[in-house]
Design an enzyme around this catalytic site. Sequence first.
Site, PDB file in Angstrom:
ATOM      1  N   PRO A 112      32.908 116.350 135.211  1.00  0.00           N
ATOM      2  CA  PRO A 112      32.497 117.221 136.320  1.00  0.00           C
ATOM      3  C   PRO A 112      31.009 117.005 136.641  1.00  0.00           C
ATOM      4  O   PRO A 112      30.192 116.901 135.730  1.00  0.00           O
ATOM      5  CB  PRO A 112      32.730 118.638 135.795  1.00  0.00           C
ATOM      6  N   ALA A 115      27.393 119.570 135.854  1.00  0.00           N
ATOM      7  CA  ALA A 115      27.853 120.652 134.982  1.00  0.00           C
ATOM      8  C   ALA A 115      27.149 120.624 133.628  1.00  0.00           C
ATOM      9  O   ALA A 115      27.483 121.385 132.744  1.00  0.00           O
ATOM     10  CB  ALA A 115      29.355 120.532 134.781  1.00  0.00           C
ATOM     11  N   GLY A 116      26.187 119.726 133.462  1.00  0.00           N
ATOM     12  CA  GLY A 116      25.476 119.632 132.183  1.00  0.00           C
ATOM     13  C   GLY A 116      26.197 118.737 131.190  1.00  0.00           C
ATOM     14  O   GLY A 116      25.857 118.717 130.013  1.00  0.00           O
ATOM     15  N   LEU A 117      27.186 117.973 131.658  1.00  0.00           N
ATOM     16  CA  LEU A 117      27.918 117.087 130.738  1.00  0.00           C
ATOM     17  C   LEU A 117      27.438 115.641 130.839  1.00  0.00           C
ATOM     18  O   LEU A 117      28.107 114.724 130.360  1.00  0.00           O
ATOM     19  CB  LEU A 117      29.428 117.153 131.016  1.00  0.00           C
ATOM     20  N   ALA A 121      23.969 110.488 133.864  1.00  0.00           N
ATOM     21  CA  ALA A 121      23.583 109.484 132.859  1.00  0.00           C
ATOM     22  C   ALA A 121      24.715 108.485 132.669  1.00  0.00           C
ATOM     23  O   ALA A 121      24.482 107.268 132.581  1.00  0.00           O
ATOM     24  CB  ALA A 121      23.248 110.161 131.535  1.00  0.00           C
ATOM     25  N   ALA A 122      25.955 108.977 132.636  1.00  0.00           N
ATOM     26  CA  ALA A 122      27.090 108.081 132.425  1.00  0.00           C
ATOM     27  C   ALA A 122      27.228 107.105 133.593  1.00  0.00           C
ATOM     28  O   ALA A 122      27.490 105.910 133.391  1.00  0.00           O
ATOM     29  CB  ALA A 122      28.372 108.897 132.240  1.00  0.00           C
ATOM     30  N   ASP A 164      20.484 112.155 127.235  1.00  0.00           N
ATOM     31  CA  ASP A 164      21.766 111.880 127.895  1.00  0.00           C
ATOM     32  C   ASP A 164      22.046 110.387 127.966  1.00  0.00           C
ATOM     33  O   ASP A 164      23.161 109.937 127.676  1.00  0.00           O
ATOM     34  CB  ASP A 164      21.756 112.434 129.325  1.00  0.00           C
TER      35      ASP A 164
HETATM   36  C1  MEV Z   1      19.317 120.023 129.704  1.00  0.00           C
HETATM   37  O1  MEV Z   1      20.521 119.258 129.679  1.00  0.00           O
HETATM   38  C2  MEV Z   1      18.706 120.068 128.353  1.00  0.00           C
HETATM   39  C3  MEV Z   1      17.374 120.780 128.292  1.00  0.00           C
HETATM   40  O2  MEV Z   1      16.973 120.814 126.924  1.00  0.00           O
HETATM   41  C4  MEV Z   1      16.318 120.117 129.143  1.00  0.00           C
HETATM   42  C5  MEV Z   1      15.885 118.764 128.595  1.00  0.00           C
HETATM   43  O3  MEV Z   1      15.999 118.500 127.404  1.00  0.00           O
HETATM   44  O4  MEV Z   1      15.359 117.966 129.413  1.00  0.00           O
HETATM   45  C6  MEV Z   1      17.505 122.219 128.761  1.00  0.00           C
END
Ligand code: MEV
Length: 337
Positions: A112, A115-117, A121-122, A164
């Site tokens: 997704p 969504a922070g996944l 980066a992938a 990431d």
């Molecule tokens: C974000 O995915 C992770 C954080 O720690 C920010 C970062 O490390 O750049 C919140």
Amino acid sequence: MTVCEAPGKVYLFGEHAVVYGEPAVPAAIERRARVTAEPREDDHVRVTAEDLSLDGFTVEYTGGTGDRPDIDAPAPLVEAAMGYVDAAVRQARSAADTPDAGFDITVESEIPLGAGLGSSAAVVVAGIDAATRALGEPLDRAELADRAYRAEFEVQDGQASRADTFCSTMGGAVRVEGDDCEPIDAPNLPFVIGFDGGAGDTGELVAGVRELREEYRFAADTVRAIGDIVRDGEELLAEAVPEADPSRELLEELGDLMDFNHGLLAALGVSARSLDAMVWAARDAGAHGAKLTGAGGGGCIVALDPDAETPTALSYTQGCEEAFRAELATEGVRVVE
Ligand code: MEV
């Protein structure tokens, strides 16, 4: 034609505290972005992406200028995705010393977006790998991870961490501390992910923690306590048998640390009602532990559960849009064709 695919990631422990020099442990998940690169005769770049927006899109632009493409993007997500693909193309051109190389590129993703996944980066890792291989100039993993980081850094105006891109390149679990990243051993962790369909604003959330940390002593202590949780988690992972199914006892101990980590992130103000609801639903369904993953504010939670109940329970939770299992991706970026 070269096809490469790279995994997304969750934070097992340590997001936000990593910004202040504490260690963090992201882990790659078996949800991948796949990029196909086919060199062209001219210097154009044609990008087709079926899954990056609701409608999919195809864009063609003239490459070789080093400028970002001027695209009349149909949606903000598409514009963002194009920024990453373009940065990957520029890194591939520079790595292969072929500034005018043109490509037909196709992007497909099971991760997704936003969504922070680690979806961007992938895409960047798989894109640079596919494009450099298509030019006959494959990169070693260290250079690939570094170039992917630089691509993200550029697109995100200096707001990227190496976590990431390194995790997506190498696969498995990774230890990040400042600019140092290294793969670490981990068992087959049975991740379950719940996604609320939204995303927090990473910049705003990081700034919020910074303000809290400047104003309240407890916030600085909380950041340090998260670092302690990461160190305890690393010890547990180091004692486990790598790439084997983890014991119930280990899952319980890791799960406890994830629960503590979530509580501390909530104290730093980066959780959200939807994330808390999913975390509690996962715990109630028998997950060994659950926490938000990434910047927070919305987006995803990650739980540990080898049994069937948690994804189902999450899918009935108010605020949860998607729930799925994702094993640890022990392999990082890989060539598919
Ligand atoms: C974000 O995915 C992770 C954080 O720690 C920010 C970062 O490390 O750049 C919140």
